[in-house]
Enzyme design. Structure first.
Site, short mmCIF file in Angstrom:
data_model
loop_
_atom_site.label_atom_id
_atom_site.label_comp_id
_atom_site.label_asym_id
_atom_site.label_seq_id
_atom_site.Cartn_x
_atom_site.Cartn_y
_atom_site.Cartn_z
N CYS A 2 28.24 -155.15 -14.51
CA CYS A 2 29.06 -155.46 -15.68
C CYS A 2 29.90 -154.24 -15.97
O CYS A 2 29.39 -153.19 -16.34
CB CYS A 2 28.16 -155.80 -16.87
SG CYS A 2 29.08 -156.10 -18.40
N GLU A 104 34.55 -160.56 -14.54
CA GLU A 104 34.32 -160.21 -13.14
C GLU A 104 35.56 -160.60 -12.35
O GLU A 104 36.38 -161.41 -12.83
CB GLU A 104 33.08 -160.91 -12.58
CG GLU A 104 31.75 -160.31 -13.00
CD GLU A 104 31.54 -158.89 -12.52
OE1 GLU A 104 32.36 -158.39 -11.71
OE2 GLU A 104 30.55 -158.27 -12.96
#
Length: 243
Positions: A2, A104
């Site tokens: 992340c 992402e």
């Protein structure tokens, strides 16, 4: 992993989810990046949860300088009890990181397209984190890292890892200072259920950390503009049993 996420959670909802004594002063963020100062929730010795602002990228107490923090924005849950930087923190210095969603990137050849990932019902995500205090001549620096686990079926096409996400009893257990045996936490390190999440492609404007607006999370698929307004507080709380 992340490496970018958002935070647009009304203060009253933070109070309801985490049992804060008062509504905190927060600012919506749509492109949070490593080394920035971020709201996190910690439980104090009195058993009360508090919202504090820490630096993203854990700096171990034994570090020579802050630069190591940029390499420790994430911690693999599978080895967190073994790594010198994390093994005491997982026992005594746990926190959670509230988030509206995270980004992402899908790589196709030389093209990388950012995708925004969130809970379907718009409720906040709660990432498992660890924090640490580093002492410098200028004063203490408090920093944190976000734990990761294997990606679920939704996220896996983009990246093999995703944040450890907590809810319900798992959230309470993670914040509980009386829980100091890591063996009682391992069951929390599983991928979040696919059916509770959704994602869509977004503008490459998110690639520049200087860009920070609700426009960054709008879908490129021609869907109606995502409603980000504060009036979503009641709907967002349903995931955590808050009306």
């Amino acid at each position: 992993m992340c490496g970018r996420f958002t935070f647009d959670i009304p203060p009253e909802l933070l109070v309801g989810i985490f049992g804060l004594a008062e509504a905190p002063v927060t600012t919506p963020r749509f492109n949070i990046a490593p080394t920035q100062i971020v709201p996190v929730i910690r439980q104090y010795a009195d058993g009360q949860n508090h919202l504090d602002h820490l630096r993203w990228g854990l700096i171990p107490s034994w570090a020579q300088d802050v630069s190591i923090g940029s390499k420790m924005i994430n911690a693999r849950s599978e080895t967190v009890t073994e790594k010198p930087a994390f093994k005491r923190a997982v026992r005594y210095r746990r926190c959670v990181v509230p988030s509206s969603g995270f980004y992402e990137w899908l790589t196709e050849g030389k093209v990388k397209t950012p995708w925004y990932i969130r809970l379907k019902d718009g409720s906040p995500m709660v990432f498992a984190g660890l924090w640490e205090t580093w002492k410098s001549p200028e004063g203490d620096v408090e920093s944190f890292t976000i734990l990761t686990t294997a990606a679920n079926g939704l996220v896996e096409p983009l990246h093999g890892r995703m944040p450890v996400m907590l809810s319900g009893d798992g959230l309470l257990t993670w914040l509980d200072r009386n829980t100091t045996n890591p063996a009682g936490l391992v069951h929390l390190f599983k991928p979040y259920p696919v059916d509770l999440m959704e994602m869509w492609p977004v503008s490459s404007m998110v690639n520049n950390v200087r860009n920070d607006s609700a426009e960054l999370v709008v879908s490129l698929r021609g869907d109606p503009t995502l409603e980000i307004g504060r009036d979503m507080a009641s709907r967002r709380g349903k995931h955590y049993g808050i009306d």
